[in-house]
Scaffold this active site. Sequence first.
Site, PDB file in Angstrom:
ATOM      1  N   CYS A 153      44.212  47.077  30.289  1.00 23.59           N
ATOM      2  CA  CYS A 153      45.038  45.893  30.567  1.00 23.59           C
ATOM      3  C   CYS A 153      44.576  44.712  29.727  1.00 23.59           C
ATOM      4  O   CYS A 153      45.387  43.994  29.138  1.00 23.59           O
ATOM      5  CB  CYS A 153      44.951  45.506  32.051  1.00 23.59           C
ATOM      6  SG  CYS A 153      45.759  46.689  33.134  1.00 23.59           S
ATOM      7  N   HIS A 179      49.314  41.158  36.955  1.00 26.12           N
ATOM      8  CA  HIS A 179      48.817  42.337  37.655  1.00 26.12           C
ATOM      9  C   HIS A 179      49.505  42.469  39.010  1.00 26.12           C
ATOM     10  O   HIS A 179      49.620  41.494  39.742  1.00 26.12           O
ATOM     11  CB  HIS A 179      47.299  42.224  37.878  1.00 26.12           C
ATOM     12  CG  HIS A 179      46.490  43.010  36.903  1.00 26.12           C
ATOM     13  ND1 HIS A 179      45.391  42.506  36.243  1.00 26.12           N
ATOM     14  CD2 HIS A 179      46.605  44.308  36.465  1.00 26.12           C
ATOM     15  CE1 HIS A 179      44.870  43.440  35.466  1.00 26.12           C
ATOM     16  NE2 HIS A 179      45.584  44.532  35.578  1.00 26.12           N
ATOM     17  N   GLU A 195      47.368  36.427  35.038  1.00 25.43           N
ATOM     18  CA  GLU A 195      46.067  36.392  34.371  1.00 25.43           C
ATOM     19  C   GLU A 195      45.939  35.170  33.462  1.00 25.43           C
ATOM     20  O   GLU A 195      46.846  34.812  32.735  1.00 25.43           O
ATOM     21  CB  GLU A 195      45.846  37.671  33.549  1.00 25.43           C
ATOM     22  CG  GLU A 195      45.802  38.933  34.409  1.00 25.43           C
ATOM     23  CD  GLU A 195      44.572  39.000  35.307  1.00 25.43           C
ATOM     24  OE1 GLU A 195      43.617  38.228  35.106  1.00 25.43           O
ATOM     25  OE2 GLU A 195      44.583  39.842  36.239  1.00 25.43           O
TER      26      GLU A 195
END
Lengths: 199, 199, 199, 199
Positions: free
Chosen positions: A141, A165, A78
């Site tokens: 998250c 992820h 991310e």
Amino acid sequence: MKVLVTGFEPFGGEEINPSWEAVKALPDELNGATLLKVRLPVSFKRVREILPRLIAREKPDIVLLTGQAGGRPNVTVERVAINVMDSTMPDNDGFKPEDEPVFEGAPDAYFATIPIKDVVKALRKARIPAGVSNTVGTYVCNTAMFTALHTIAVSGMETKAGFIHVPFSHAQALEKPRPSMAQETINEAIRKALESLLE
Amino acid sequence: MKVLVTGFEPFGGEEINPSWEAVKALPDELNGATLLKVRLPVSFKRVREILPRLIAREKPDIVLLTGQAGGRPNVTVERVAINVMDSTMPDNDGFKPEDEPVFEGAPDAYFATIPIKDVVKALRKARIPAGVSNTVGTYVCNTAMFTALHTIAVSGMETKAGFIHVPFSHAQALEKPRPSMAQETINEAIRKALESLLE
Amino acid sequence: MKVLVTGFEPFGGEEINPSWEAVKALPDELNGATLLKVRLPVSFKRVREILPRLIAREKPDIVLLTGQAGGRPNVTVERVAINVMDSTMPDNDGFKPEDEPVFEGAPDAYFATIPIKDVVKALRKARIPAGVSNTVGTYVCNTAMFTALHTIAVSGMETKAGFIHVPFSHAQALEKPRPSMAQETINEAIRKALESLLE
Amino acid sequence: MKVLVTGFEPFGGEEINPSWEAVKALPDELNGATLLKVRLPVSFKRVREILPRLIAREKPDIVLLTGQAGGRPNVTVERVAINVMDSTMPDNDGFKPEDEPVFEGAPDAYFATIPIKDVVKALRKARIPAGVSNTVGTYVCNTAMFTALHTIAVSGMETKAGFIHVPFSHAQALEKPRPSMAQETINEAIRKALESLLE
């Protein structure tokens, strides 16, 4: 070197969370670094309490958070966490925030401070499909990633932090035509990501 | 017991075909049955020549054809082959048929004669995501499946035949966000499918 | 009231860009507001020059940027723009930045300042499938949105700004199995979004 | 010329079925042909009773069946119907057949007898995204298509028959990120398909 590495408990009706399965399977030491493995609750409220305490107490050099992104076909690193909590699916406490900030007065977003492209390269070199993701969503998250980066930023620490992820594991997708990955490969992905961060 | 099990050569710009990788990795004997492993060309014309000859000469008890279905997230056991060759993508001979029959005068379709639901159950029991597919397409995979079933039907043999599609392997999807599966899992899928057919 | 509303020129091999088609089809006045319609180039460099000049000169009350998000099935109202330019696909100047900031020293991100959930509601009320998107990508669309929000923020203006992504129009997807929307519906979406912003 | 054109009632929790909405909107006469418009129940049992009776009584020159394929992004003209009823989702009578034939002793499959590629071309010419589909599934749509083609084949009629699947209409996908199409475009698709069949 000390690394805080977290996975999440199951949510959304699932019986396992492949992110915690992968973290649980890590050794306690990796390439000379001590790994502190923590299972986080899928709770907007509690991750905002637990992570700042953990980071303040343990002063890790690296924080690697991991979570499940059901439906994604590959491992995604991310890029950015945003200052919002927004969900129509309740968390495991039954909480469904709409457009609330993670922390009042905090910046709109933080970029990951781990080298995301290097992690992607290391994963691909290990023959694991991987890419950068530009959204970690607005569920727990994101709250965890934002909380870690904000905590580090306001305390002036040098700690590097990021979020990975992982897809559903095969066990979660046996009967549904959804992308999934062998748990062994997911485990390998988290381990290879850590190794690349420790280089 | 004798089993003819085939995979395909690479096509569509890919460097490997995970179906042949899986077949190549099989032992020569499995649960007392002899496995005859053959790599088929991605050629409408040649599979229609090779398969009838092989089946007539080897008289296998089971024919299990396998191929790559890039983009599908799970292993799929095909239900039916249809009497048509239709493609805008050329085969490896450069041939692009439009709406031609596989065999003139043959029936419109044949159902697989292997127990497709039992194979799906065996795969899921082995923790491999799997399902039934109702279309094997109109490219060379369908031509191979139709050819095998038609050859067996017109010769009055008792041979059972079917087709299994496997996803891209990870090596084929490292940099693209497409569903893929570890080659080890694909190998295991084909082996488990064979074991369930040999029970 | 003055509204700056932009669409993009075509890119990626397309012959039209449905966002500009929709903007072009707007009237010059809507609900008493003057619409200033501008077609932006798909150029990282030029949108960073054009938008600040336009905003400084025109001092619009609202800036609504629109673009094409090929592959998305519905109209999406973007939540956040981030301070990065990152693309493996060149822009229309042939430029492919990797992980460069849109503006050095600017914040990591800006949230849209238009009421994104209200726009989504207005679109759904008009029977147009719509939702919030949490990523506008890292291509020129993001650069445009970031540039507008940053320009407004640093100049201390009250201008509200946001970005709406529209799907491919049908003309772009006639022969490919990709989601698309009638250009008439896309036109209606942009008009309804503007009307909701002008209320 | 007489054309039997059918759509289905809603199923699967939907409040409308865009296929019937499109059929209902057709005129009673089109290009000199009489249209007999019928809404079919989503019932494995009843379509097998209703369609043979209708076809025997009305002796249409063309039978065009239409149905909803939720999730598909474009209009699809079906190539083939197969002799199987197989569903884990109950029909509107609560019936969930597993691997039962539509008609005992019937062939495994029938190809559509309408010129499917010509219909696709006519739709694309009308700027409607369209393609051929190689599977009509194993739910009631397939049963209807198989029943019509089998009825015509065994009675020795000259009637041409086929099936067109339409996407969700926008009204069904307002809040979900699923492909959908304007009902007006769906209506136009069915009308253009009929016009091309009447040429």
